[in-house]
Design a protein around this motif. Sequence first.
Motif, mmCIF file in Angstrom:
data_model
loop_
_atom_site.group_PDB
_atom_site.id
_atom_site.type_symbol
_atom_site.label_atom_id
_atom_site.label_comp_id
_atom_site.label_asym_id
_atom_site.label_seq_id
_atom_site.Cartn_x
_atom_site.Cartn_y
_atom_site.Cartn_z
ATOM 1 N N MET A 26 14.290 68.754 55.584
ATOM 2 C CA MET A 26 14.236 67.922 54.387
ATOM 3 C C MET A 26 13.287 66.754 54.596
ATOM 4 O O MET A 26 12.936 66.417 55.730
ATOM 5 N N GLY A 50 26.643 58.487 54.481
ATOM 6 C CA GLY A 50 25.263 58.825 54.158
ATOM 7 C C GLY A 50 24.327 57.741 54.628
ATOM 8 O O GLY A 50 24.557 57.130 55.671
ATOM 9 N N GLU A 63 14.744 68.099 49.105
ATOM 10 C CA GLU A 63 14.417 69.515 49.279
ATOM 11 C C GLU A 63 14.531 70.183 47.913
ATOM 12 O O GLU A 63 15.206 69.687 47.013
ATOM 13 N N ASP A 91 21.935 71.476 44.759
ATOM 14 C CA ASP A 91 22.368 72.560 45.639
ATOM 15 C C ASP A 91 21.138 73.205 46.274
ATOM 16 O O ASP A 91 20.239 73.664 45.575
ATOM 17 N N HIS A 92 21.123 73.267 47.623
ATOM 18 C CA HIS A 92 19.986 73.821 48.353
ATOM 19 C C HIS A 92 20.284 75.196 48.944
ATOM 20 O O HIS A 92 19.484 75.740 49.710
ATOM 21 N N LEU A 96 24.822 73.776 51.286
ATOM 22 C CA LEU A 96 24.378 72.399 51.471
ATOM 23 C C LEU A 96 23.987 71.748 50.147
ATOM 24 O O LEU A 96 23.245 72.323 49.351
ATOM 25 N N SER A 98 22.682 67.940 48.462
ATOM 26 C CA SER A 98 22.259 66.546 48.650
ATOM 27 C C SER A 98 22.702 65.755 47.430
ATOM 28 O O SER A 98 22.640 66.239 46.297
ATOM 29 N N TYR A 100 22.539 61.930 45.448
ATOM 30 C CA TYR A 100 21.796 60.688 45.269
ATOM 31 C C TYR A 100 22.607 59.848 44.288
ATOM 32 O O TYR A 100 22.900 60.302 43.176
ATOM 33 N N ILE A 147 24.482 64.057 52.336
ATOM 34 C CA ILE A 147 24.370 65.515 52.430
ATOM 35 C C ILE A 147 25.753 66.062 52.725
ATOM 36 O O ILE A 147 26.413 65.643 53.681
ATOM 37 N N ASP A 149 28.197 69.570 53.227
ATOM 38 C CA ASP A 149 28.314 71.007 53.503
ATOM 39 C C ASP A 149 29.650 71.462 52.931
ATOM 40 O O ASP A 149 30.704 71.226 53.528
ATOM 41 N N TRP A 155 30.587 66.004 55.608
ATOM 42 C CA TRP A 155 29.357 65.280 55.349
ATOM 43 C C TRP A 155 28.509 65.335 56.609
ATOM 44 O O TRP A 155 29.009 65.134 57.723
ATOM 45 N N PRO A 158 22.232 62.875 57.717
ATOM 46 C CA PRO A 158 20.894 63.306 57.279
ATOM 47 C C PRO A 158 19.862 63.298 58.395
ATOM 48 O O PRO A 158 18.915 64.081 58.371
#
Length: 305
Positions: A26, A50, A63, A91-92, A96, A98, A100, A147, A149, A155, A158
Motif C-alpha cells: 500500500m 491506526g 490501494e 475493501d481490497h 483486508l 482500509s 479513513y 487497516i 482484517d 486491526w 499499517p
Amino acid sequence: MKKRVICFVFICLFFLGFLFDSLDAMNWPSLNAVLISNFGANNNGKPILGMVFAGGEEILAAESGEVIFSRSKNDPASRLPSPLGAWTAIDHGDGLISIYSRYAESPVNAEREDFSSAEATQVEKQQPIAFSGISGWSAREGFYFMIFDRRERRWINPAMIITPAHETTPVQIFSVELRNAQGQIVQSRNLTQGRYTVYVNAAGGIRRSVVQAGIGRIRQFAPQRIVCSVNGAEVGSLNFEAVSARDGILMVSRNGLVSAGQVYRNFPSFEAAEVFLTRGQVTLEVIVQDISGDSRSVTNYFFIN
C-alpha cells in the motif's frame, strides 16, 4: 542476544511480505499530512488502532479496491453520534479493509452519484477520496487511518504493509520498572524471590518532520517490539503488529494474546512481561525496536534473596 532478536524481526517481516503480497504494498494515504501518532501507541490506557495524521489536503486511497461504505453529513445515519465522524471503508480483497475517518464532512466525490454508502464504487490506488478536516472525536484538522482484517478480526499495523519512513529520531527508553505482586514499584536492587511485572516506557523513532513542524502535544510513537530477557534468556515479547478482537475485548500479542486493557493500563508505559526471579544475581535486559530496525537496550542488575 540482540543479533538473534533483530534476525527474528527481519524473518517475520519477510514472511509478512508474502502474506500481503496480493496488495503489492500500500501507499501512504496522504502526500503532505504529518503522522503524529502511530499504531499501538498508548493513548491514556488504550491502544491506537491506526495512524493519526494532522494537516494535509487530499486523502488518497492507499490501494485500489471497492468502496463498501462512505458516511458524510448528507447521509441519514450521520444524525447519530459517531467517534469516526465522516469516514470511508475500502475493501481490497482477502478480507483486508482500509478505513479513513475523522476527515472533513464532505467527501471529494460527494457530488458523484456512484460515491455513496448505497452504491459501491471502485477506486484506484492514490485516488483522492476525501479532504483532511475535523469530524467525530478529532481535536485537530487531519484524519485517522486504519487497516482491518475481517477474516482474522484484527486491526493491522499499517507500517507492516506500507513502506515506513526512515527519517526518524532514535528509539528512546524512558524508564524500566519492576512491580511486585501487590503492584508496588520496586526501588531496591535487593529483592525476594518471586513473580514481578516489567513495565517499559519507551518510544519508537518520531519522524523528524513532526519535530520540525512543532505540532502541539505529540503522543509518543509506539515501538515495533519490546523484548525482555533474564540472564540472557527471553522471557517476554510484546509485539505491535496487530490488535485482535475476541468477544468484544481488544487483545495484543505478548507471548500469546493478552488483554490490551492489562498491557496499556499503566499509561504511558507498556506492561511488557511477567517474570519469575529466582535466588542469586539476576540480569534483566530490555530491548526496544522500531519498524525501521533501529533498537536500544537497557540492562539492570538485581540480587534475589
